[in-house]
Design an enzyme around this catalytic site. Structure first.
Site, mmCIF file in Angstrom:
data_model
loop_
_atom_site.group_PDB
_atom_site.id
_atom_site.type_symbol
_atom_site.label_atom_id
_atom_site.label_comp_id
_atom_site.label_asym_id
_atom_site.label_seq_id
_atom_site.Cartn_x
_atom_site.Cartn_y
_atom_site.Cartn_z
ATOM 1 N N SER A 148 0.826 -1.207 0.000
ATOM 2 C CA SER A 148 0.000 0.000 0.000
ATOM 3 C C SER A 148 0.861 1.259 0.000
ATOM 4 O O SER A 148 2.070 1.187 0.204
ATOM 5 C CB SER A 148 -0.901 -0.009 1.246
ATOM 6 O OG SER A 148 -0.105 -0.074 2.411
ATOM 7 N N GLY A 185 -4.621 8.297 13.827
ATOM 8 C CA GLY A 185 -4.554 6.830 13.811
ATOM 9 C C GLY A 185 -3.166 6.380 14.256
ATOM 10 O O GLY A 185 -2.408 7.155 14.869
ATOM 11 N N GLY A 188 -0.124 8.581 12.836
ATOM 12 C CA GLY A 188 -0.106 9.933 13.384
ATOM 13 C C GLY A 188 0.288 9.953 14.848
ATOM 14 O O GLY A 188 1.084 10.794 15.277
ATOM 15 N N HIS A 446 4.250 -13.475 39.470
ATOM 16 C CA HIS A 446 4.110 -12.243 40.258
ATOM 17 C C HIS A 446 5.492 -11.724 40.607
ATOM 18 O O HIS A 446 6.352 -12.508 40.998
ATOM 19 C CB HIS A 446 3.334 -12.528 41.545
ATOM 20 C CG HIS A 446 3.266 -11.333 42.446
ATOM 21 N ND1 HIS A 446 2.434 -10.271 42.183
ATOM 22 C CD2 HIS A 446 3.956 -11.024 43.575
ATOM 23 C CE1 HIS A 446 2.616 -9.358 43.126
ATOM 24 N NE2 HIS A 446 3.534 -9.785 43.983
HETATM 25 P P1 NAI Z 1 -5.570 5.066 10.067
HETATM 26 O O1 NAI Z 1 -6.640 4.656 9.153
HETATM 27 O O2 NAI Z 1 -5.145 4.179 11.165
HETATM 28 O O3 NAI Z 1 -5.953 6.478 10.737
HETATM 29 C C1 NAI Z 1 -6.233 7.607 9.958
HETATM 30 C C2 NAI Z 1 -7.024 8.603 10.769
HETATM 31 O O4 NAI Z 1 -7.145 9.774 9.990
HETATM 32 C C3 NAI Z 1 -8.432 8.136 11.103
HETATM 33 O O5 NAI Z 1 -8.646 8.298 12.480
HETATM 34 C C4 NAI Z 1 -9.309 9.074 10.280
HETATM 35 O O6 NAI Z 1 -10.526 9.392 10.908
HETATM 36 C C5 NAI Z 1 -8.441 10.311 10.181
HETATM 37 N N1 NAI Z 1 -8.714 11.150 9.029
HETATM 38 C C6 NAI Z 1 -8.981 10.766 7.763
HETATM 39 N N2 NAI Z 1 -9.147 11.849 6.970
HETATM 40 C C7 NAI Z 1 -8.960 12.944 7.753
HETATM 41 C C8 NAI Z 1 -8.960 14.335 7.525
HETATM 42 N N3 NAI Z 1 -9.193 14.854 6.309
HETATM 43 N N4 NAI Z 1 -8.730 15.174 8.563
HETATM 44 C C9 NAI Z 1 -8.480 14.676 9.800
HETATM 45 N N5 NAI Z 1 -8.471 13.361 10.072
HETATM 46 C C10 NAI Z 1 -8.687 12.498 9.060
HETATM 47 O O7 NAI Z 1 -4.353 5.453 9.113
HETATM 48 P P2 NAI Z 1 -2.812 5.630 9.366
HETATM 49 O O8 NAI Z 1 -2.516 5.998 10.766
HETATM 50 O O9 NAI Z 1 -2.364 6.547 8.287
HETATM 51 O O10 NAI Z 1 -2.250 4.177 9.116
HETATM 52 C C11 NAI Z 1 -2.418 3.575 7.827
HETATM 53 C C12 NAI Z 1 -2.438 2.081 7.901
HETATM 54 O O11 NAI Z 1 -1.190 1.578 8.321
HETATM 55 C C13 NAI Z 1 -3.488 1.574 8.861
HETATM 56 O O12 NAI Z 1 -4.167 0.510 8.257
HETATM 57 C C14 NAI Z 1 -2.692 1.091 10.029
HETATM 58 O O13 NAI Z 1 -3.300 -0.018 10.655
HETATM 59 C C15 NAI Z 1 -1.366 0.700 9.407
HETATM 60 N N6 NAI Z 1 -0.304 0.926 10.369
HETATM 61 C C16 NAI Z 1 -0.214 0.147 11.450
HETATM 62 C C17 NAI Z 1 0.719 0.404 12.409
HETATM 63 C C18 NAI Z 1 0.773 -0.449 13.594
HETATM 64 O O14 NAI Z 1 0.298 -1.571 13.542
HETATM 65 N N7 NAI Z 1 1.304 0.033 14.696
HETATM 66 C C19 NAI Z 1 1.653 1.505 12.319
HETATM 67 C C20 NAI Z 1 1.459 2.264 11.146
HETATM 68 C C21 NAI Z 1 0.511 1.978 10.222
#
Ligand code: NAI
Length: 468
Positions: A148, A185, A188, A446
């Protein structure tokens, strides 16, 4: 083998990330003659090169820095002189971690006898793939695992300098004075935490009423309080509208409760999700078209509508997570080899690697209620856990959701130091169909933080020992 003549394989995989390289290794283990096509020099995909791994290296060093700068003295550790940051060393350490891991994958792939092709792979039809401009291979089975890419806001395109994705936000060469993070998310919150610890003024703008969507509201509110205490300025219910110069300084504009706000930004991290990456993959040459959101449709056995072509990982349905892609890679290799590969989509853990970390698996309380499933919920605060008190790690809670009728665990959410590790035992209990009572009666050493998971299991039947 001459790469000028048409080499033929049992399986050819396009994409060398966690989905693709793991599928390749499992294919090779099962005796299949396997090719792996990757356009990056290093294997490991987004996860190893610009995602999970480098961000974890930064989270680790920034946490140490924040401790040295802030809390060390409280713990009785006097650091003479001023604590200062050498960002260059931080970045070199991160690059070393990435090089070690991508090198390790490279070695595994070589030792398994997998034929590696370095270049952009494109489908040609009839089982053929062209790599780069001219090199062609063919395979009986082709696996698409191309991953992606970050989603761009149409009104604020990436410029790689000021408006950036996570690709650049893991590699700033100076600490930005102000960083605006769009999207609360995983990406961020993790990278926002990193730069806040290094001294940036971080503002998170989130469209939804809560950050960390996917967690129950009580859990995400708890997280929000933790991050605000750490200095992150978080605005929820905030719709970003654009960016403009005010007094010669870039400001991100947004609407909040009917009012416009403008937040100054030296850098803007757009982390509003990721989209499937299938650009120039030659899907049209084989008659495959992605759905409206760019995903490739597959059946339970990862078969696309074209015989002999399969897809896994971020380009197919389900969470965009490295470990999900890996399991799909293993299962598909086994299916191709005539075995019974399977992925249990109900028990995929999800983690946000902040401090405290947040992890989850299965159904949240809200999701269970939406599905009209009668549930019991058990909660236990880390503040009541001895090891947490001794280790200064009392910020957190464990929440277990269990079926009211059978007591089977349906889901869990954990906010704690090391929640990424703590979730594993709940995942294992769920994998074996365990109940909240099973979890509560399992002996835990523990003193450990994991006792709070046991106690939350007991709390489902209101029998927790160390809380009321
Ligand atoms: P995300 O989908 O987790 O979060 C994006 C956030 O942006 C959502 O809360 C959404 O409501 C908000 N949003 C969307 N459009 C917006 C706007 N115009 N203004 C303000 N807020 C807005 O996406 P993220 O954090 O970019 O991660 C992408 C992918 O990568 C996800 O599927 C995530 O699971 C994966 N990932 C997983 C990680 C982990 O497992 N620790 C670390 C990094 C990424």
């Amino acid at each position: 083998m001459s790469k000028n003549s048409l080499s033929t394989f049992d399986v050819a995989i396009i994409g060398g990330g966690p989905g693709g390289y793991v599928a390749a290794i499992r294919c090779a283990q099962l005796g299949l003659n396997t090719a792996l096509v990757e356009k990056r020099k290093a294997l490991g995909g987004t996860c190893l090169n610009v995602g999970c791994i480098p961000s974890k290296a930064l989270l680790h060093t920034s946490e140490q820095y924040a401790f040295a700068k802030g809390h060390a003295a409280d713990a009785g550790i006097e650091i003479g002189g001023e604590v200062s940051l050498n960002l260059d060393t931080v970045m070199k350490k991160k690059e070393k971690v990435v090089a070690q891991l991508t090198g390790g994958v490279d070695m595994l792939v070589k030792k398994r006898g997998i034929t590696r092709f370095n270049g952009h792979g494109k489908l040609l039809g009839d089982g053929k793939i062209v790599i780069g401009d001219s090199e062609e291979i063919s395979a009986t089975h082709i696996i698409l695992a191309t991953g992606s890419a970050p989603v761009e806001l149409p009104f604020m395109p990436f410029d790689g300098e000021t408006i950036v994705s996570s690709d650049q936000a893991i590699a700033f060469d100076t600490v930005p004075e102000s960083l605006v993070v769009i999207g609360g998310g995983a990406i961020g919150l993790e990278l926002g935490s990193v730069w806040a610890r290094y001294g940036s003024k971080v503002t998170v703008l989130e469209f939804l009423p809560h950050i960390a969507a996917g967690f129950d509201d009580d859990v995400s509110k708890f997280l929000e309080r933790c991050f605000k205490k750490q200095g992150l300025d978080i605005h929820t219910n905030t719709k970003v509208t654009g960016a403009k110069e005010i007094d010669n300084k870039l400001h991100v504009t947004a609407e909040r409760k009917g009012k416009e706000i403008a937040v100054p930004a030296d850098k803007v991290l757009v982390s509003v999700g990721r989209k499937p990456y299938t650009e120039s993959l030659g899907l049209e040459n084989v008659g495959l078209s992605p759905d409206q959101r760019g995903f490739i449709e597959v059946d339970d056995h990862f078969k696309t509508s074209v015989p002999g072509i399969y897809a896994i990982g971020d380009i197919v349905r389900g969470p965009m997570l490295a470990h999900k892609a890996e399991e799909e890679g293993v299962a598909l290799a086994e299916l191709i080899a005539g075995k019974a590969g399977h992925v249990n989509y109900d028990v995929i853990p999800n983690v946000i690697y902040t401090e405290p970390e947040a992890s989850s698996v299965g159904l949240t309380e809200a999701q269970a209620n939406e599905k009209d499933v009668a549930i019991n919920v058990g909660k236990f605060p880390l503040a009541a856990n001895g090891r947490a008190i001794a280790s200064d790690a009392t910020e957190g809670l464990v929440k277990i959701v269990a079926c009211a009728k059978t007591d089977k665990i349906l889901g869990a959410q954990i906010v704690a130091k090391g929640a990424s590790e703590l979730i594993s035992e709940v995942v294992t209990h769920m994998e074996y169909g365990g109940s909240a009572e099973d979890l509560g009666r399992t002996i835990h050493a523990h003193p450990t933080l994991s006792e709070s998971v046991k106690e939350a299991g007991l709390a489902v039947s209101k029998t927790a020992i160390h809380s009321l």
